[in-house]
Design an enzyme around this catalytic site. Sequence first.
Site, PDB file in Angstrom:
ATOM      1  N   ASP A  88      -2.544  10.683  -2.081  1.00 21.22           N
ATOM      2  CA  ASP A  88      -2.541   9.777  -3.398  1.00 21.22           C
ATOM      3  C   ASP A  88      -3.154  10.211  -4.760  1.00 21.22           C
ATOM      4  O   ASP A  88      -2.814  10.078  -5.518  1.00 21.22           O
ATOM      5  CB  ASP A  88      -4.011   8.829  -3.060  1.00 21.22           C
ATOM      6  CG  ASP A  88      -3.194   8.531  -1.532  1.00 21.22           C
ATOM      7  OD1 ASP A  88      -3.459   8.316  -0.621  1.00 21.22           O
ATOM      8  OD2 ASP A  88      -2.916   7.535  -1.781  1.00 21.22           O
TER       9      ASP A  88
ATOM     10  N   ASN B  23      -6.114  12.191   0.237  1.00 17.10           N
ATOM     11  CA  ASN B  23      -4.936  11.866   0.796  1.00 17.10           C
ATOM     12  C   ASN B  23      -5.692  10.787   1.495  1.00 17.10           C
ATOM     13  O   ASN B  23      -7.574  10.862   1.988  1.00 17.10           O
ATOM     14  CB  ASN B  23      -4.021  12.437   1.519  1.00 17.10           C
ATOM     15  CG  ASN B  23      -2.904  11.682   2.438  1.00 17.10           C
ATOM     16  OD1 ASN B  23      -2.339  11.245   1.748  1.00 17.10           O
ATOM     17  ND2 ASN B  23      -2.696  12.395   3.903  1.00 17.10           N
ATOM     18  N   LYS B  24      -5.510  10.096   3.094  1.00 15.33           N
ATOM     19  CA  LYS B  24      -6.025   9.284   4.009  1.00 15.33           C
ATOM     20  C   LYS B  24      -6.944   9.924   4.554  1.00 15.33           C
ATOM     21  O   LYS B  24      -7.013  11.133   4.838  1.00 15.33           O
ATOM     22  CB  LYS B  24      -5.029   8.705   4.804  1.00 15.33           C
ATOM     23  CG  LYS B  24      -5.394   7.518   6.081  1.00 15.33           C
ATOM     24  CD  LYS B  24      -6.538   6.618   5.115  1.00 15.33           C
ATOM     25  CE  LYS B  24      -5.597   5.251   3.977  1.00 15.33           C
ATOM     26  NZ  LYS B  24      -6.784   4.681   3.633  1.00 15.33           N
TER      27      LYS B  24
ATOM     28  N   ARG C   8      -6.919  -0.455  -7.348  1.00 17.44           N
ATOM     29  CA  ARG C   8      -7.704   1.088  -6.729  1.00 17.44           C
ATOM     30  C   ARG C   8      -7.614   2.174  -7.734  1.00 17.44           C
ATOM     31  O   ARG C   8      -7.216   2.011  -8.010  1.00 17.44           O
ATOM     32  CB  ARG C   8      -6.329   1.021  -5.245  1.00 17.44           C
ATOM     33  CG  ARG C   8      -6.530  -0.776  -3.796  1.00 17.44           C
ATOM     34  CD  ARG C   8      -5.476   0.080  -2.975  1.00 17.44           C
ATOM     35  NE  ARG C   8      -5.793   0.610  -2.129  1.00 17.44           N
ATOM     36  CZ  ARG C   8      -5.537   1.255  -0.780  1.00 17.44           C
ATOM     37  NH1 ARG C   8      -4.779   1.330  -1.387  1.00 17.44           N
ATOM     38  NH2 ARG C   8      -6.456   2.179  -0.204  1.00 17.44           N
TER      39      ARG C   8
ATOM     40  N   ARG D   5       1.140  -1.369  -0.154  1.00 18.67           N
ATOM     41  CA  ARG D   5       0.313   0.255  -0.002  1.00 18.67           C
ATOM     42  C   ARG D   5       0.949   1.513  -0.032  1.00 18.67           C
ATOM     43  O   ARG D   5       1.989   1.145   0.108  1.00 18.67           O
ATOM     44  CB  ARG D   5      -1.087   0.159   0.911  1.00 18.67           C
ATOM     45  CG  ARG D   5      -0.491  -0.599   2.883  1.00 18.67           C
ATOM     46  CD  ARG D   5       0.072  -0.075   3.197  1.00 18.67           C
ATOM     47  NE  ARG D   5       0.031   1.202   3.817  1.00 18.67           N
ATOM     48  CZ  ARG D   5       0.768   2.267   4.050  1.00 18.67           C
ATOM     49  NH1 ARG D   5       2.615   2.270   4.002  1.00 18.67           N
ATOM     50  NH2 ARG D   5       0.585   3.736   3.547  1.00 18.67           N
ATOM     51  N   GLY D   6       0.261   2.414   0.174  1.00 16.64           N
ATOM     52  CA  GLY D   6       1.387   3.964  -0.085  1.00 16.64           C
ATOM     53  C   GLY D   6       1.244   3.995  -1.634  1.00 16.64           C
ATOM     54  O   GLY D   6       1.518   3.007  -2.701  1.00 16.64           O
ATOM     55  N   ALA D   7       0.506   5.503  -2.224  1.00 18.51           N
ATOM     56  CA  ALA D   7       0.544   5.230  -3.172  1.00 18.51           C
ATOM     57  C   ALA D   7       1.845   4.877  -4.300  1.00 18.51           C
ATOM     58  O   ALA D   7       2.227   4.080  -5.744  1.00 18.51           O
ATOM     59  CB  ALA D   7      -0.010   6.932  -4.035  1.00 18.51           C
TER      60      ALA D   7
ATOM     61  N   GLN E 196      -3.014   2.631   9.770  1.00 19.58           N
ATOM     62  CA  GLN E 196      -1.402   2.785   8.814  1.00 19.58           C
ATOM     63  C   GLN E 196      -0.261   3.905  10.362  1.00 19.58           C
ATOM     64  O   GLN E 196       0.585   2.937  10.236  1.00 19.58           O
ATOM     65  CB  GLN E 196      -1.312   3.666   7.786  1.00 19.58           C
ATOM     66  CG  GLN E 196      -2.669   2.659   6.581  1.00 19.58           C
ATOM     67  CD  GLN E 196      -3.434   2.759   6.636  1.00 19.58           C
ATOM     68  OE1 GLN E 196      -4.289   3.076   7.299  1.00 19.58           O
ATOM     69  NE2 GLN E 196      -4.079   2.250   5.190  1.00 19.58           N
TER      70      GLN E 196
HETATM   71  O1  MRU Z   1      -4.930   3.121   1.557  1.00 17.71           O
HETATM   72  P1  MRU Z   1      -3.319   3.608   2.052  1.00 17.71           P
HETATM   73  O2  MRU Z   1      -2.657   3.370   3.457  1.00 17.71           O
HETATM   74  O3  MRU Z   1      -2.564   2.830   0.821  1.00 17.71           O
HETATM   75  O4  MRU Z   1      -3.418   5.323   2.146  1.00 17.71           O
HETATM   76  C1  MRU Z   1      -1.535   5.580   1.741  1.00 17.71           C
HETATM   77  C2  MRU Z   1      -1.839   7.295   1.757  1.00 17.71           C
HETATM   78  O5  MRU Z   1      -2.762   7.904   2.020  1.00 17.71           O
HETATM   79  C3  MRU Z   1      -0.621   7.827   1.836  1.00 17.71           C
HETATM   80  O6  MRU Z   1      -0.915   8.579   2.696  1.00 17.71           O
HETATM   81  C4  MRU Z   1      -0.476   8.571   0.867  1.00 17.71           C
HETATM   82  O7  MRU Z   1      -0.585   7.404  -0.418  1.00 17.71           O
HETATM   83  C5  MRU Z   1       1.038   8.634   0.218  1.00 17.71           C
HETATM   84  S1  MRU Z   1       1.701   7.324   0.364  1.00 17.71           S
HETATM   85  C6  MRU Z   1       3.739   8.290   0.094  1.00 17.71           C
END
Ligand code: MRU
Length: 352
Positions: free
Chosen positions: A243, A253-254, A88, A49-51, A202
């Site tokens: 994201d 973002n999250k 996603r 996970r993470g963009a 997270q």
């Molecule tokens: O759902 P996730 O864990 O993939 O979400 C991640 C986030 O929202 C991060 O803040 C975002 O991707 C930036 S990662 C450098």
Amino acid sequence: MSLAQYRPIVWEADHLILLDQRYLPVKEDFITAKTIEDAFTAIKDMVVRGAPCIGFTGIYGLALWIKSQDTLVKQELIAAGEYLKSSRPTAVNLMYEVDRAVDYANSMLQGKKSKEEIYKSIIQFGHDQITSLEKKNQKMADYAAEELKKIYGDRPLRLMTHCNTGFLACGCIGTALGVISNYNKLGKVEQVWVDETRPYLQGTRLTAFELTKEKIPFKIVVEGAASYLMKNKKVDAIFVGADRIVANGDTANKIGTSTLSIVAKHYGIPFFVVAPLSSFDTSLPDGTHIEIEMRPDDEITHFRGQQVGPYGAQTENPSFDVTDHTMITGIICENGIIRPENKNHLLEVVKA
Ligand code: MRU
């Protein structure tokens, strides 16, 4: 083990090894992706996970598909890319990396390269993208350090962050967490406030894990504590990742990021978004056009398989929200700091 040994994505011979982030830090497990379907499921189920990391997994997923083909056909290559991109919807890095990998593979196909050559080149492309992000992350950390020095001079700061934007999300230094880690190396972090980041935690599980490994002082807080902390002057600045950042600076973002930004604005606390240009989508004029991923009910009604809500309770579980650009002090990318209050500044910096 040091943090560098927890690489979230490793290509080995002819397959992908992914650190299973769902169980960290309690269990350190890895899964092997041998097919495009394995890569798709790993992204969808948030093993990875993470963009940035889901973007890199998309590239390697395409390599796995190429390996599985007897002969490469352009239309099927494009369809494989579309399939990976549907795993996603919100993080544009996935679309950015997969589109580039498909274009690259297609140009080699048109140039009559062999399947083996195309396969190897796409794997190398994945490696190169991770290496290049590392350099960009360091630039962002340097811009942020200059900015913090301008605002606060040399005094050590209390910095807040949301979700996980570090090594586990980027496969290298990190965006918002990279800024914090770099500032700590300069001896200027007094403490980090880590938002737990419900429902996937997270913050509690991953950001706190990374900060522990890096020996950076931190405290985990529930998201509802943000206003308390800011009102009581315990937060100097906030750094979050992104994201998808659209043309007017609105940023997905999250879930919970937008609330944090509004509270920060109320108390006059600088709020920064840190993200590479691969997180930008200037084809969208504003945040109302961003597709927000909805996640399953049981992420809220259950905890680690244990039911916590009433049987049959319905939920609304958006995984992301959109922070209005008017709440953002600066968007820090590899080309510099964008000031969203200056209309057109984003497009100028992105094109620089
Ligand atoms: O759902 P996730 O864990 O993939 O979400 C991640 C986030 O929202 C991060 O803040 C975002 O991707 C930036 S990662 C450098």
